[in-house]
Design a protein around this motif. Structure first.
Motif, PDB file in Angstrom:
ATOM      1  N   TRP A 471     -42.596  41.926  -1.235  1.00  0.00           N
ATOM      2  CA  TRP A 471     -41.960  40.744  -0.647  1.00  0.00           C
ATOM      3  C   TRP A 471     -43.052  39.780  -0.221  1.00  0.00           C
ATOM      4  O   TRP A 471     -44.049  40.186   0.386  1.00  0.00           O
ATOM      5  CB  TRP A 471     -41.131  41.190   0.552  1.00  0.00           C
ATOM      6  N   GLY A 473     -43.630  35.895   1.621  1.00  0.00           N
ATOM      7  CA  GLY A 473     -42.949  34.798   2.312  1.00  0.00           C
ATOM      8  C   GLY A 473     -43.919  33.900   3.060  1.00  0.00           C
ATOM      9  O   GLY A 473     -44.933  34.354   3.583  1.00  0.00           O
ATOM     10  N   VAL A 548     -41.952  32.290  -5.292  1.00  0.00           N
ATOM     11  CA  VAL A 548     -42.033  31.383  -4.140  1.00  0.00           C
ATOM     12  C   VAL A 548     -42.730  30.091  -4.566  1.00  0.00           C
ATOM     13  O   VAL A 548     -42.284  28.976  -4.251  1.00  0.00           O
ATOM     14  CB  VAL A 548     -42.789  32.054  -2.967  1.00  0.00           C
ATOM     15  N   ASN A 551     -40.428  27.802  -6.472  1.00  0.00           N
ATOM     16  CA  ASN A 551     -39.473  27.110  -5.596  1.00  0.00           C
ATOM     17  C   ASN A 551     -40.145  25.934  -4.885  1.00  0.00           C
ATOM     18  O   ASN A 551     -39.592  24.833  -4.809  1.00  0.00           O
ATOM     19  CB  ASN A 551     -38.929  28.066  -4.532  1.00  0.00           C
ATOM     20  N   CYS A 593     -39.988  21.565   2.617  1.00  0.00           N
ATOM     21  CA  CYS A 593     -39.162  22.484   1.827  1.00  0.00           C
ATOM     22  C   CYS A 593     -38.070  23.113   2.697  1.00  0.00           C
ATOM     23  O   CYS A 593     -36.928  23.273   2.268  1.00  0.00           O
ATOM     24  CB  CYS A 593     -40.016  23.585   1.202  1.00  0.00           C
ATOM     25  N   ALA A 594     -38.425  23.472   3.929  1.00  0.00           N
ATOM     26  CA  ALA A 594     -37.449  24.095   4.815  1.00  0.00           C
ATOM     27  C   ALA A 594     -36.291  23.135   5.085  1.00  0.00           C
ATOM     28  O   ALA A 594     -35.129  23.532   5.104  1.00  0.00           O
ATOM     29  CB  ALA A 594     -38.125  24.514   6.121  1.00  0.00           C
ATOM     30  N   GLY A 597     -33.885  23.289   2.544  1.00  0.00           N
ATOM     31  CA  GLY A 597     -33.270  24.599   2.286  1.00  0.00           C
ATOM     32  C   GLY A 597     -33.877  25.357   1.116  1.00  0.00           C
ATOM     33  O   GLY A 597     -33.223  26.205   0.507  1.00  0.00           O
ATOM     34  N   VAL A 598     -35.107  25.068   0.804  1.00  0.00           N
ATOM     35  CA  VAL A 598     -35.767  25.775  -0.304  1.00  0.00           C
ATOM     36  C   VAL A 598     -36.106  27.205   0.135  1.00  0.00           C
ATOM     37  O   VAL A 598     -36.588  27.425   1.248  1.00  0.00           O
ATOM     38  CB  VAL A 598     -37.060  25.024  -0.710  1.00  0.00           C
ATOM     39  N   HIS A 599     -35.866  28.159  -0.756  1.00  0.00           N
ATOM     40  CA  HIS A 599     -36.135  29.556  -0.429  1.00  0.00           C
ATOM     41  C   HIS A 599     -37.640  29.815  -0.470  1.00  0.00           C
ATOM     42  O   HIS A 599     -38.263  29.667  -1.515  1.00  0.00           O
ATOM     43  CB  HIS A 599     -35.400  30.454  -1.441  1.00  0.00           C
ATOM     44  N   ARG A 600     -38.193  30.203   0.665  1.00  0.00           N
ATOM     45  CA  ARG A 600     -39.647  30.343   0.760  1.00  0.00           C
ATOM     46  C   ARG A 600     -40.092  31.803   0.762  1.00  0.00           C
ATOM     47  O   ARG A 600     -41.194  32.131   1.165  1.00  0.00           O
ATOM     48  CB  ARG A 600     -40.148  29.640   2.019  1.00  0.00           C
ATOM     49  N   GLN A 601     -39.186  32.690   0.387  1.00  0.00           N
ATOM     50  CA  GLN A 601     -39.522  34.107   0.341  1.00  0.00           C
ATOM     51  C   GLN A 601     -38.977  34.684  -0.963  1.00  0.00           C
ATOM     52  O   GLN A 601     -38.051  34.115  -1.534  1.00  0.00           O
ATOM     53  CB  GLN A 601     -38.833  34.880   1.474  1.00  0.00           C
ATOM     54  N   ASN A 602     -39.575  35.803  -1.352  1.00  0.00           N
ATOM     55  CA  ASN A 602     -39.028  36.447  -2.537  1.00  0.00           C
ATOM     56  C   ASN A 602     -39.318  37.937  -2.494  1.00  0.00           C
ATOM     57  O   ASN A 602     -40.396  38.364  -2.080  1.00  0.00           O
ATOM     58  CB  ASN A 602     -39.635  35.838  -3.807  1.00  0.00           C
TER      59      ASN A 602
END
Ligand SMILES: Cc1cc2nc3c(=O)[nH]c(=O)nc-3n(C[C@H](O)[C@H](O)[C@H](O)COP(=O)(O)OP(=O)(O)OC[C@H]3O[C@@H](n4cnc5c(N)ncnc54)[C@H](O)[C@@H]3O)c2cc1C
Lengths: 774, 286
Positions: A471, A473, A548, A551, A593-594, A597-602
Motif C-alpha cells: 500500500w 499513500g 498513485v 492519479n 488533488c485532495a 477528490g483524487v485518490h492518493r493511495q493505492n
C-alpha cells in the motif's frame, strides 16, 4: 579494502534519481545508534521467561518424563510436556502461504512424546519468573530414555532393515529428470568423466538467536513478536493450536539475520503454548548453544556426476545422482531437493540429461532452508566437475564454460525457456580479470586462481502461486507512507521499498516512512526468503506507487494544461519536463488533488507467473519465475607444510538486473564472500551418531574479521529481471558460486582436488601428501 | 547459560593473597576469557572468584638491564602496544599478534594464559624459548620458578591454590639470536591452536651456541624439545641436521585426536613447522 565497480552500461541511467544510487539505507541510523528494537528487546509488565528442554540424544524411546520437582519449584508457572498437549501436538513445517500442492508429510510433534528422533528435539517447555528459575526447573526434569538403534547416513537409511525415522521407508522426497537421450550423448562423447562430490552441514549462525515474546491480549488475541522471516506463520500457529486464524497476531520487528534459518517456525508455538497456559506474557531468547538445535542447518549433499564431453569442449550428456540427508523430519527437504535437481547442471545447457535425486531421513539434525537452498550445493559440485573436465581435455576452464553456457531462448534442465539476459560470460571474464596476476610460488606457499559461475532462481516455486501486496499513500503534507508486511531480515528489505516508492513519487527516500513486518495492520507481502522479497514486495510497491502517480499526474495535467506524460515528480515537486520552472511542491499538489477528490493511495497486488508443476516421469515443466547469473573468482595461497588455505582476493561479478540500493548489493556480495569462504574451508557441524559435537562459536568456525580477504564487487545491470526496474533477486544468487570458486582455486594451487568439503588444513595436507607420493 | 557465582574484588594484592589463603574454594579471575566459556560450558565447577581487575600493580611491563618483567594482569593488547617487545621478545610479540581477536586480546591477560594450563596457550611456547621464569606469591611469601618446571601435567602446575602468579620475566635475547613462533590453526582469528611451535636459535662463529624449541598443542602440556635442542647445540646447522632435530622434536610429541585435528596431522605439522622455523632462523642468522 573493499571496492565496487559498476559496469559502464549502468551509469547511463536514464531517469533514475534514487534507484541504483549509492544511498545509505533508511534503517542504518537506528541500527548504528543502537536504537532499533529486536524481538529480544521487548519487555512487558509481568513477563515470564521460558526455557526449553532439548533432547541430549539422537535416537531413544521416552519411557517417562518426571516434571514433578520442576513444577513444585516456587516461581515456576508452567511446565509442559507432550502429555499436556494431547489435543494438539503437531505443527506443520511446510512452506507458508502456499496455494499449490503440498508434499509428503511435513508435520512434526511440537514436543517429543514417546520417542526422540534427533539431538535437540524439544521435550519440555518451562515458564518461570526468571531465566535462572526456569533453568533450575529444567535441571530438575528427569527424562527416562531408552536408547534405540539410530541411522546416521542417508545411504544406510535407504537400505532394507534400517531403523525407520520417517514414513515407512525413510524416503522424504525423490525427483527425476529424463531429457534427450543420454545413451546417445555419452556415445558421442570423446571423454566421459565420473566424480562424486559431497558437502557438509552448515549453520546459519545469524547474529540474533531465536527470540520472541508472546501474550494473549484483552481481545483474546494471541500476539507473538518474533524474530522470523515469515509473519504468515500465524496460520500455522493457529492451526497447531486449533484457534481461528484471525486470533493470532504475529509480528516481526527488525530481524538480526535469518539466512533461511528463520523460514520455518522456530520457537513461536512453544511461546504461544506457554502464554496461553500462564495467561502472562512469556519471553524466550535461545542461548547460542540451543540455537544450534532450534532450526535446520544446510543439508549435507552427495552428487555423483557422470559427464560426456567432446574434445572441443561441448558437453554431450550428463547423468547426475543426488542424495541429501534430510535429518529426522521433512521440514523443507523436498523443496530443497527440487532446487538441487533443477540446479544440477549449473548455468549450462545440457540436452541429454538424466537426474535421480533422493532426500532420505536419518537421526541427524533435521536440515532445512539456508541461503542457496540446494542450488548452491548442486552448483558447487557442478563447477568442480567443470574444472575437472577442463583439466581432462586440456582446455582453459572459462573456454569450456563459454562453450556450454545456457543462453536466452535455451531450455533449462526442466525444459523452461530462459527469458532474461544471461551475462555469465561477461561476469566470469570481469571477475577473473579483477584477480590480476597470480603471485609466484615461494618456499612453502603455492597460489591458485579459481572461478565459478552459477544459475540461481529468484522467486518461489511457481505452482505456489506467490503474491505480494503493498500500500502506498501520500499524506496531506506531501509526505509518503508505504505499508507492506515484508519482514526486514537485515538485507534492507524495508529501505528498498522507500527507495522505490520515493523514486516513483518524487519524494527523497529518507523522508518515506515504511510500516513493515506486521501482516495484521499492513498488507501481506509473503516471506523474506527465496530471494523474493525485493522482487515481489518491490514490484507490489512499484505498482501501487505508479497507480498513485497516475492519479496525481492526471489531475496535474489538467492544472498545467499539458499531457500527463509531459510531467515528472522529483525532489518533492511536480514539474513540466520541458520547462521545470513550471512546478508545484508535492504538498501543494496533494492539496489540489485532495480538493478534487483524487485518490492518493493505492493497494496493489503483484502475482508471480504461475505454473502447474512438473511431469513426474520426465521432470519437465516450469519451476521458477526467472534466474540470476554471475560469477565469483578467488585467489588463494596454500601452505604446503600445513595445508592452511588463505583467501587473498575474492571477487563477485553479478548481473543484478538493476541495483535498487548499490550499497545493499555490495553488502550481499561481501557477506556471501565470507559465508562461502566458511563453507569452503572451515564451517562444519560435526555429528557423532547424530549428536552435535561443536555447537558453539569456539568450535564452529566461521571466518572472523582476521580472515577477511580483499573483496571486490562488480555489479552489472542488464535490466532484464522481473523485479522493479528490471532488477533480479540477488540474496542467494551472489552466494551460489563463492565456495566453488575457492575450492577450484585450491585445486589449481595444489594440482589435485579434494572431493568432500570443507577443505580443512588436514584434508588439504593429506591431498598434497598423496599427490607427492603418487 | 552462565551460572551465577560470587565475585570478590580486592583493592590490593595483599587483600587478594589474604583471601586466597583463607579460602579453599576461591579461584583467581583475571580477564575471564577462559573462565566465562568454561562456566557456560559446564567445565568449570568453581562458583567463587577473586577478581584481579582492580590490581593495577600487576599490570606493567618493566625493563631493568637486560631483564624484562611483565605483571600477570598485563593484557595481550598491552604487549602489542609496547613496540619494543618486537625485539625484547620476538616470538611473544608474534604470538600476541595472532592471539584470538581484538576483543579478547583487550581482556585476556598473560597471567591467565600461563595459569589456564592449556597445552594450546599461545604465549607459553614463546615464553619457554625465552627461558622465562614466573613469580608465585602467597600470603606467606614469594618464589620464582622456571616456566619450564611450572607444568606437571594436563592443566596441572606447581602453583599452590593459595598462590597467585604475579609476574613473568626473561632476559632480552642476544643480538646474535633469532626467536620465531608459528601458530597453526583452523582459521586466522579466535582459533584454538592445532600445533604451535616456537624456536630460539643463537649463533656464534657459524655455530649454533644455543637452541630452544617449544611445542604447543601436541602433548598434555606445552614442552621444550630438549633432545632436539641438544642435537643442534654446538653445531653448524644444515638441512640434514635440522631435519633430524625436527624429527626428534616430533618424536617427543604425544598429541591426541580431537574435533580440530587428528594426532597424525599434529605430528606431521609439528615436524614440518619445527623444520621450517629452524631453517628460517638459521637463514636469518647467516
Ligand atoms: C574467543 C576466544 C579466543 C581465544 N583465543 C586464544 C588464542 O588465540 N590463544 C590463546 O592462547 N588463548 C586464547 N583464548 C583463551 C584465553 O583468552 C587465554 O588463555 C587468556 O590469556 C586467558 O587469560 P584471562 O585473563 O582471560 O584468564 P581467566 O579466564 O581470568 O583465568 C584463566 C585461569 O587462570 C587462572 N588465573 C588467571 N590469572 C591468574 C593469576 N594471576 N594467578 C593465578 N591464577 C590465575 C584463573 O583462576 C583461571 O583458572 C581465547 C579465548 C576466547 C574466548
Amino acid at each position: 579494502m573493499n571496492q565496487t565497480d559498476v559496469s559502464p552500461g549502468s551509469t547511463a541511467n536514464v531517469n533514475l534519481r534514487q534507484v541504483g544510487k549509492n544511498k545509505p539505507r533508511n534503517d542504518a541510523p537506528t541500527k548504528v545508534y543502537g536504537k532499533a528494537i529486536y524481538a529480544g528487546d521487548f519487555y512487558m509488565e509481568g513477563m515470564l521467561f521460558a526455557k526449553v528442554l532439548h533432547s541430549d540424544r539422537a535416537s531413544a524411546n521416552i519411557r517417562g518424563v518426571d516434571v514433578s520437582a520442576a513444577r513444585a519449584l516456587a516461581g515456576v508457572h508452567s511446565v509442559l510436556t507432550a502429555a499436556d498437549l494431547t489435543a494438539c501436538n503437531s505443527v506443520m513445517t511446510d512452506l507458508p502461504g502456499q496455494t499449490g500442492g503440498g508434499t509428503k508429510d511435513t508435520t512434526q510433534p511440537i514436543l517429543a512424546a514417546d520417542r526422540v528422533r534427533f539431538h535437540g528435539e524439544p521435550i519440555a517447555l518451562i515458564a518461570a519468573e526468571t531465566y535462572e528459575l526456569a533453568q533450575q526447573a529444567l535441571d530438575l526434569i528427569v527424562v527416562d530414555y531408552e536408547d534405540t538403534d539410530g541411522v546416521y547416513d542417508p545411504f544406510d537409511s535407504q537400505k532394507p532393515g534400517a531403523p525407520i525415522v520417517y514414513s515407512d521407508d525413510n524416503i522424504v522426497s525423490a525427483y527425476k529428470i529424463r531429457k534427450g537421450d543420454t545413451e546417445k550423448g555419452f556415445a558421442e562423447a570423446d571423454y566421459v568423466l565420473e566424480n562424486t562430490f559431497s558437502s557438509q552441514y552448515q549453520e546459519q549462525a545469524f547474529m540474533e538467536p531465536e527470540a520472541a515474546v508472546a501474550w494473549v491480549d484483552e481481545h483474546e488475541i494471541l500476539n507473538i513478536r518474533s524474530s522470523t522471516q515469515v509473519v504468515e506463520h500465524f496460520r500455522a500457529v493457529a492451526n497447531a493450536l486449533g484457534i481461528p486464524h484471525n486470533k493470532v497476531h504475529l509480528q516481526a520487528p527488525y530481524i538480526g539475520g535469518g539466512f533461511g534459518g528463520k523460514e520455518v517456525m522456530t520457537i513461536e508455538v512453544w511461546l504461544a503454548l506457554l502464554a496461553m497456559d500462564t495467561k502472562r506474557p512469556v519471553k524466550l531468547i535461545q542461548t547460542r548453544e540451543n540455537s544450534f538445535l532450534s532450526h535446520g542447518p544446510r543439508h549435507p549433499f552427495t552428487f555423483t556426476h557422470k559427464t560426456g564431453v567432446t574434445k572441443d569442449g561441448k558437453i554431450t550428456a550428463m547423468k547426475i545422482d543426488i542424495t541429501s540427508d534430510a535429518g529426522a523430519y521433512a521440514k523443507l527437504s523436498p523443496y530443497i531437493l527440487l532446487y538441487a535437481t533443477v540446479g544440477a547442471t549449473g548455468p549450462y545447457r545440457v540436452d541429454n540429461l538424466w537426474v535421480d535425486s533422493t532426500s532420505a531421513a536419518t537421526n541427524n539434525l533435521p536440515a532445512c532452508a539456508f541461503r542457496g537452498f540446494g542450488t548452491m550445493q548442486a552448483n558447487t559440485a557442478c563447477e568442480a566437475q567443470m574444472e575437472e573436465l577442463a583439466r581432462l581435455i586440456g582446455m582453459d576452464s572459462l573456454e569450456l564454460r563459454r562453450k556450454n553456457f545456457i543462453q536466452p531462448g535455451d531450455p533449462n534442465t526442466t525444459g523452461q525457456i530462459i527469458r532474461s539476459s544471461v551475462w555469465s560470460d561477461q561476469c566470469a571474464t570481469q571477475a577473473l580479470a579483477a584477480l590480476g596476476e597470480q603471485p609466484g610460488n615461494s618456499d612453502h606457499l603455492v597460489y591458485g586462481h579459481g572461478l565459478a559461475c552459477y544459475q540461481q532462481s529468484y522467486g518461489r516455486i511457481r505452482w505456489m502461486k506467490d503474491t505480494s501486496e503493498s500500500w502506498v499513500g501520500l499524506e496531506m503534507d506531501g509526505t509518503l507512507i508505504v505499508r507492506c508486511a515484508v519482514t526486514d531480515i537485515g538485507a534492507g528489505q524495508m529501505s528498498a521499498l522507500a527507495q522505490i516508492a520515493g523514486e516513483i513519487l518524487g519524494v527523497p527516500m529518507d523522508e518515506v516512512t515504511v510500516y513493515f513486518g506486521d501482516g495484521h495492520v499492513n498488507p501481506l507481502a509473503g516471506t523474506s526468503t527465496a530471494s523474493r522479497a525485493l522482487y515481489m514486495s518491490g514490484k507490489a510497491t512499484e505498482l501501487a506507487a505508479r497507480a498513485v502517480r497516475d492519479n496525481l499526474l492526471e489531475c496535474m495535467a489538467r492544472h498545467f494544461e499539458v499531457s500527463p506524460g509531459e510531467l515528472d515528480l522529483a525532489d518533492s515537486k511536480v514539474f513540466v519536463l520541458d520547462n521545470p520552472e513550471r512546478c508545484m511542491s508535492t504538498k501543494e499538489m496533494v492539496k489540489v488533488c485532495a480538493a478534487e477528490g483524487v485518490h492518493r493511495q493505492n493497494l496493489a497486488i503483484f502475482k508471480a507467473p504461475p505454473s502447474e508443476g512438473l511431469d513426474p516421469e520426465t521432470g519437465q515443466g516450469e519451476v521458477f519465475p526467472d534466474f540470476t547469473y554471475g560469477a565469483h573468482a578467488a585467489q588463494v595461497s596454500v601452505d604446503i607444510d600445513t595445508g592452511e588455505v588463505t583467501v587473498i582476493k575474492s571477487v563477485g561479478a553479478h548481473d543484478v538486473g538493476q541495483a535498487i540500493n548499490l550499497r545493499a548489493v555490495e553488502g550481499q556480495i561481501e557477506g556471501s564472500a565470507l559465508m562461502g569462504q566458511g563453507f569452503a574451508l572451515s564451517e562444519e557441524l560435526i555429528l557423532e551418531k547424530g549428536v552435535l559435537k561443536n555447537g558453539s562459536f569456539s568450535e564452529y568456525l566461521m571466518p572472523t574479521s582476521e580472515d577477511v580477504p580483499e573483496i571486490q564487487s562488480i555489479v552489472l545491470e542488464s535490466r532484464s529481471g522481473l523485479g522493479p526496474f528490471g532488477s533480479k533477486g540477488i540474496g542467494e544468487p551472489v552466494f551460489a558460486p563463492v565456495a566453488a570458486s575457492i575450492v577450484n582455486a585450491v585445486a589449481a594451487a595444489i594440482g589435485t582436488r579434494i572431493f568432500d568439503l570443507p577443505l580443512t588444513p588436514e584434508k588439504v595436507l593429506a591431498a598434497i601428501t598423496a599427490k607427492n607420493e603418487s | 547459560m552462565l551460572p551465577s557465582f560470587d565475585l570478590y574484588q580486592p583493592q590490593s594484592l595483599g587483600d587478594a593473597l589474604q583471601a586466597l589463603a583463607k579460602s579453599d574454594e576461591m579461584q583467581p579471575l583475571a580477564g575471564a576469557t577462559n573462565l566465562v566459556p568454561d562456566l557456560r560450558g559446564k567445565r568449570e565447577t568453581c562458583r567463587s572468584f577473586i577478581s584481579l581487575k582492580a590490581l593495577d600493580d600487576l599490570r606493567y611491563i618493566n625493563r631493568e638491564g637486560d631483564r624484562v618483567t611483565v605483571g600477570a594482569c598485563t593484557t595481550i593488547s598491552d604487549i602489542l602496544r609496547d613496540s619494543a617487545m618486537q625485539t625484547d621478545a620476538p616470538a611473544l610479540y608474534a604470538a600476541a599478534e595472532i592471539f584470538a581477536g581484538t576483543m579478547v586480546r583487550n581482556a585476556a591477560t598473560i597471567g591467565g594464559n600461563i595459569c589456564c594450563g592449556s597445552p594450546s596457550a599461545d604465549t607459553v611456547p614463546a615464553l619457554l624459548t625465552l627461558g622465562a621464569e614466573v613469580t608465585l606469591s602467597s600470603a606467606s611469601g614469594e618464589r620464582t620458578v622456571p616456566l619450564d618446571e611450572f607444568y606437571v601435567d594436563y592443566k596441572k602446575s606447581v602453583k599452590r591454590a593459595d598462590e597467585l602468579l604475579t609476574s613473568v620475566s626473561w632476559s632480552i635475547p642476544a643480538v646474535n639470536s633469532v626467536n620465531l613462533f608459528y601458530k597453526l590453526a583452523r582459521r586466522k582469528g579466535d582459533a584454538i591452536t592445532v600445533t604451535g611451535v616456537a624456536v630460539m636459535i643463537a649463533a656464534q662463529d657459524g655455530v649454533c651456541c644455543s637452541a630452544r624449541i617449544a611445542l604447543g598443542s601436541v602433548g598434555p602440556t606445552v614442552f621444550r624439545a630438549r633432545a632436539a635442542e641438544d642435537l643442534l647445540t654446538g653445531k653448524a646447522l644444515d638441512e640434514d641436521l635440522i631435519e633430524q632435530a625436527a624429527r626428534t622434536a616430533a618424536d617427543q610429541c604425544a598429541p591426541i585426536d580431537d574435533i580440530r585435528a587428528s594426532a597424525g596431522y599434529r605430528l606431521q605439522t609439528a615436524f614440518s613447522l619445527t623444520r621450517r622455523l629452524l631453517t628460517q632462523a638459521w637463514k636469518q642468522l647467516a
